[in-house]
Write a protein that holds these residues in place. Structure first.
Motif, short mmCIF file in Angstrom:
data_model
loop_
_atom_site.label_atom_id
_atom_site.label_comp_id
_atom_site.label_asym_id
_atom_site.label_seq_id
_atom_site.Cartn_x
_atom_site.Cartn_y
_atom_site.Cartn_z
N ALA A 32 51.45 45.99 27.02
CA ALA A 32 52.34 44.98 25.96
C ALA A 32 51.70 43.79 25.77
CB ALA A 32 53.48 45.83 25.76
N THR A 33 51.41 43.76 28.02
CA THR A 33 51.92 42.71 28.49
C THR A 33 50.73 41.70 29.35
OG1 THR A 33 52.66 42.09 30.23
CG2 THR A 33 53.93 41.42 28.27
N ARG A 34 50.60 40.89 29.22
CA ARG A 34 48.90 40.50 30.13
C ARG A 34 49.45 40.88 31.80
NH1 ARG A 34 45.27 37.41 33.26
NH2 ARG A 34 43.82 37.27 32.65
N ALA A 35 50.45 40.65 31.73
CA ALA A 35 50.54 40.38 33.72
C ALA A 35 51.10 41.62 33.22
CB ALA A 35 52.56 40.21 32.91
N GLU A 36 51.66 42.69 33.08
CA GLU A 36 52.05 44.64 33.00
C GLU A 36 50.19 44.52 33.44
OE1 GLU A 36 53.53 47.94 30.71
OE2 GLU A 36 53.58 46.41 29.64
N ALA A 37 49.38 44.21 32.66
CA ALA A 37 48.13 44.43 32.90
C ALA A 37 47.53 44.55 33.97
CB ALA A 37 46.89 44.19 31.37
N GLN A 38 47.68 42.77 34.93
CA GLN A 38 47.54 42.16 35.15
C GLN A 38 47.91 42.99 36.91
OE1 GLN A 38 43.96 39.83 35.52
NE2 GLN A 38 44.88 40.90 37.84
N LYS A 39 49.14 43.55 36.75
CA LYS A 39 49.34 44.02 37.48
C LYS A 39 48.85 45.60 38.14
CE LYS A 39 53.57 46.03 39.08
NZ LYS A 39 55.31 46.40 38.66
N ASP A 45 42.77 47.40 42.24
CA ASP A 45 41.57 46.65 43.00
C ASP A 45 42.31 46.91 44.70
OD1 ASP A 45 39.28 45.14 42.58
OD2 ASP A 45 40.15 43.46 42.68
N ASP A 46 43.21 46.80 44.82
CA ASP A 46 43.86 47.10 46.10
C ASP A 46 43.72 47.96 46.86
OD1 ASP A 46 44.79 44.21 45.73
OD2 ASP A 46 47.02 45.03 45.11
N ARG A 47 42.84 48.71 46.35
CA ARG A 47 42.91 50.18 46.74
C ARG A 47 41.49 50.49 47.73
NH1 ARG A 47 44.17 54.88 42.72
NH2 ARG A 47 46.51 54.74 42.03
N GLY A 48 40.20 49.18 46.95
CA GLY A 48 39.57 49.35 48.30
C GLY A 48 38.30 49.72 47.61
N HIS A 49 38.40 50.39 46.40
CA HIS A 49 37.01 51.68 46.10
C HIS A 49 35.71 49.53 45.33
CE1 HIS A 49 39.21 55.17 46.31
NE2 HIS A 49 40.34 54.91 46.09
N GLU A 50 35.25 51.43 45.48
CA GLU A 50 33.35 49.62 44.65
C GLU A 50 33.46 49.25 43.15
OE1 GLU A 50 31.54 48.93 46.52
OE2 GLU A 50 31.86 49.06 48.12
N GLN A 51 35.01 50.17 42.68
CA GLN A 51 34.67 49.36 41.68
C GLN A 51 35.57 48.24 40.77
OE1 GLN A 51 36.16 52.75 42.15
NE2 GLN A 51 34.00 53.72 41.33
N LEU A 52 34.68 47.22 40.06
CA LEU A 52 35.52 46.25 39.22
C LEU A 52 36.62 46.87 38.17
CD1 LEU A 52 32.61 43.72 38.84
CD2 LEU A 52 33.99 44.06 40.92
N TYR A 53 37.67 45.59 38.89
CA TYR A 53 38.95 45.63 37.28
C TYR A 53 38.83 44.87 36.72
CZ TYR A 53 39.57 50.26 39.40
OH TYR A 53 39.24 52.34 39.54
N TRP A 54 39.72 44.36 35.25
CA TRP A 54 39.93 43.21 34.93
C TRP A 54 40.30 43.34 33.36
CZ3 TRP A 54 35.04 45.18 34.43
CH2 TRP A 54 34.40 45.07 33.19
N VAL A 55 41.17 42.93 33.20
CA VAL A 55 41.62 42.66 31.69
C VAL A 55 41.09 41.59 30.83
CG1 VAL A 55 44.36 41.81 30.70
CG2 VAL A 55 43.98 42.94 33.38
N GLU A 56 41.44 42.76 28.97
CA GLU A 56 41.16 41.63 28.15
C GLU A 56 42.13 42.27 27.64
OE1 GLU A 56 37.60 43.82 27.52
OE2 GLU A 56 36.00 42.91 28.75
#
Length: 67
Positions: A32-39, A45-56
């Motif tokens: 519902a919110t950008r803040a929730e998605a970013q969290k 992202d903090d898990r340290g895997h090779e994947q990239l995560y972002w919000v759109e």
């Protein structure tokens, strides 16, 4: 008349995208919110895997808009 797509975009317009190391992209979830998605993106992202995560944000026409 409001269609299902319009209704969904109004209530959950923020999506988290994951890109793996092969360049494949996947929608992780809608929020519902950008803040929730970013969290969520930050916690994944903090898990340290090779994947990239972002919000759109999903636009009114259903297309995603990268922020």
């Amino acid at each position: 008349m409001v269609g299902a797509m319009s209704e969904g975009t109004v209530s959950l317009p923020w999506i988290v995208i994951r890109q793996d190391d092969n360049g494949n992209r996947y929608r992780v979830g809608r929020y519902a919110t950008r803040a929730e998605a970013q969290k969520i993106a930050d916690s994944l992202d903090d898990r340290g895997h090779e994947q990239l995560y972002w919000v759109e944000r999903i636009g009114q026409n259903g297309d995603s808009v990268r922020n």
